[in-house]
Scaffold this motif. Structure first.
Motif, short mmCIF file in Angstrom:
data_model
loop_
_atom_site.label_atom_id
_atom_site.label_comp_id
_atom_site.label_asym_id
_atom_site.label_seq_id
_atom_site.Cartn_x
_atom_site.Cartn_y
_atom_site.Cartn_z
N VAL A 159 -19.71 0.27 9.35
CA VAL A 159 -20.93 -0.64 9.22
C VAL A 159 -21.93 -0.34 9.97
N ALA A 160 -21.90 -0.11 11.35
CA ALA A 160 -22.93 0.13 12.21
C ALA A 160 -23.44 1.36 11.91
N GLY A 161 -22.80 2.54 11.55
CA GLY A 161 -23.07 3.75 11.34
C GLY A 161 -23.75 4.31 9.92
N THR A 162 -23.46 3.38 9.27
CA THR A 162 -23.85 3.75 7.77
C THR A 162 -25.36 3.55 7.48
N ASP A 163 -25.72 2.06 7.69
CA ASP A 163 -27.21 1.73 7.59
C ASP A 163 -28.21 2.19 8.57
N THR A 164 -27.61 2.29 9.87
CA THR A 164 -28.58 2.66 11.11
C THR A 164 -29.08 4.14 10.75
N SER A 165 -28.08 5.10 10.38
CA SER A 165 -28.46 6.54 10.06
C SER A 165 -29.40 6.55 8.95
N ALA A 166 -28.94 5.96 7.91
CA ALA A 166 -29.60 5.82 6.51
C ALA A 166 -31.29 5.48 6.63
N ALA A 167 -31.29 4.51 7.39
CA ALA A 167 -32.69 3.79 7.86
C ALA A 167 -33.42 4.71 8.45
N SER A 168 -32.84 5.42 9.49
CA SER A 168 -33.33 6.35 9.99
C SER A 168 -34.06 7.42 9.54
N MET A 169 -33.08 7.99 8.56
CA MET A 169 -33.57 9.14 7.67
C MET A 169 -34.63 9.01 6.93
N GLY A 170 -34.52 7.56 6.32
CA GLY A 170 -35.54 7.22 5.31
C GLY A 170 -36.95 7.23 5.83
#
Length: 519
Positions: free
Chosen positions: A310-321
């Motif tokens: 949960v913590a790793g999916t959205d944080t990395s995706a948001a940062s990439m975006g």
């Protein structure tokens, strides 16, 4: 007569309650207050809007704190929160106030006592094992997974090339989910092939429901929440996440036990072997490092693996975006990144290997500057269990919540200069990057409870970004090009309101361009 007794009991309780908190009221009165503060409700009226409105309110409180040496109080009816942006104070807070605020209980209803959200007594015991699982020699073996998933991402984006702006979020969120799923649980989720996978939809919905509960007081009591329409969806999505993770753990546990019994008796006591764990998942490692059959229970394994997912999916995706949006807004910076990538890969389509990451210095500076301006977790909330005097002279009252504003400290002109709001990756050049304080830059927190997966996340982002930027040029609309700011909302993680609208153009090989020029 009964009503009089009830009224008397209520008044007595109220007076007792007030007297028991007199020290909190006294210390809170010494902390500067926002101009929005009202009697009784405090700032509660400012946090009733949309996720965009809530984020804007918290941003404004962060900026307002700059005028008062980086501190501001915020009464949320009877709850006291202290917003802090002073990095010197933050160092003491993050080292000494290790307990998470009570608001984290809504996240714990999803993940349980995983390391990020666990009480200190549980976190301290498990932290030692998590740190071992995130050793560099282990995490660098996951670059192959990131590279494989990054190539899939490039192929999924191909049909969007030259078609105008589109929503990037489904592509990057499924990339990160597939990467985290394979590295955390050892299973290929294939969400890049099907963005409507139940696990991803359940996780997205749960985070949205959690955010609603955090900022809307009437949704917080458990007894009352059960009568709300959101409760049915909450329980349904929680079951999807738990059931899937439990099934993976059950299968992995059986595989581990079978493998363990198949070893020679002399080797059965050796539960952990670094060389034997290449491309093994964190779940494999947690089973082994915690002691195999005598280690973590299946519930404890679910808590840690689900927290990581949960913590790793959205944080990395948001940062990439955010990184891709910023590169679209600053084409000159994007060209420098492309030139660096060309110097490493040329016109080849070969996949990235871990040795390449060390050569991508400019890309790393770009990612770090993106994390500075748009940290995926812009606020951390800790609990002060006792009166805590800060270096600034203010005292955190016992029982208060402490809002660590990463958003604020990353944009304070006192530490980042008058152009603190400007996107400038060269801030992170070795000769320029000289922070006055370590807490001035902490996109993944700081202190004993910082994120142990920081390097893991950086590797994942750099790998996927390099795959995309080698093939495509990122373009944004004219309006976005002339607006340096990205409108954001708070949905547990901080995300772009437009869900990362970009357009892609295919890059022609440089050798082809050179031949055309000669002709």
């Amino acid at each position: 007569m009964v009503w009089l007794l009830l009224l008397f009991a209520l008044v007595l309780w109220f007076v007792t309650y007030k007297i028991s908190r007199r020290n909190m009221y006294k210390l809170a009165s010494l902390v500067p207050a926002p101009i929005e503060e009202l009697p009784i409700v405090g700032i509660a009226h400012t946090l009733t809007g949309s996720p965009v409105d809530i984020m804007e309110t918290l941003q404004n409180f962060s900026y307002a704190s700059f005028k008062f040496n980086g501190i501001l109080r915020a009464w949320l009816v009877h709850l006291l929160y202290i917003v802090v942006t002073n990095p010197v104070d933050l160092e003491m807070i993050l080292k000494n106030c290790l307990d998470k605020d009570n608001l984290h209980r809504f996240l714990r209803k999803i993940t349980g006592n995983g390391g990020v959200f666990a009480p200190v007594s549980i976190w301290r015991r498990r932290r030692k094992i998590i740190i071992q699982a995130f050793r560099p020699k282990i995490t660098e073996n996951f670059v192959e997974v990131f590279s494989e998933q990054g190539e899939i991402l490039v192929k999924k984006l191909e049909p969007r090339v030259g078609t105008g702006t589109f929503n990037l979020w489904p592509y990057i969120s499924t990339y990160t989910l597939d990467s985290v799923s394979e590295t955390a649980m050892g299973v290929k989720l294939h969400s890049q092939d099907d963005s409507k996978t139940p696990f991803l939809q359940a996780m997205t919905s749960m985070l949205n429901l959690v955010c609603q509960r955090i900022f809307h007081l009437w949704l917080q009591p458990d007894w009352l929440y059960k009568f709300m329409p959101q409760y049915v969806m909450h329980e349904k999505n929680k079951s999807i996440l738990h059931d899937y993770t439990d099934q993976v753990i059950k299968t992995k546990r059986e595989e581990f036990e079978a493998e363990h019994k198949s070893r020679p008796e002399s080797e059965q006591k050796k539960d952990y072997d670094l060389d034997g764990y290449k491309r093994k998942s964190f779940l494999d490692l947690l089973i082994s490092l915690s002691g195999g059959e005598k280690g973590y229970t299946n519930i404890e394994l679910r808590e840690e693996v689900l927290t990581l997912t949960v913590a790793g999916t959205d944080t990395s995706a948001a940062s990439m975006g955010y990184t891709l949006l910023l590169l679209g807004k600053y084409p000159d910076v994007q060209e420098k990144v492309y030139q660096e990538l060309y110097d490493v890969f040329g016109d080849s389509d070969r996949p990235l290997v871990k040795e390449d990451l060390l050569k991508l210095k400019h890309l790393e500076r770009v990612v770090k500057e993106s994390l500075r301006l748009y940290p995926p977790v812009p606020f951390i909330i800790r609990k002060a269990l006792e009166d805590t005097k800060l270096p600034s002279g203010y005292v955190l009252p016992s029982g208060s919540g402490v809002v660590v504003s990463i958003w604020g400290v990353h944009r304070d002109p006192k530490y980042w200069g008058p152009d603190a709001e400007k996107f400038d990756p060269d801030r992170f050049l070795p000769e320029r990057f000289k922070l006055e304080h370590s807490c001035s830059f902490m996109p993944f927190s700081n202190g004993p409870r910082n994120c142990v997966g920081y390097q893991y996340a950086l590797m994942s982002m750099k790998t996927a970004l390099s795959a995309v930027l080698r093939r495509y040029r990122v373009v944004v609309t004219e309006d976005a090009l002339h607006n340096p700011y990205i409108k954001v909302k708070l949905d547990v993680m901080m995300k772009a309101v437009d869900e990362y609208q970009v357009a892609l153009e295919r890059r022609a090989p440089k050798t082809l361009k050179s031949n055309e020029h000669v002709a």
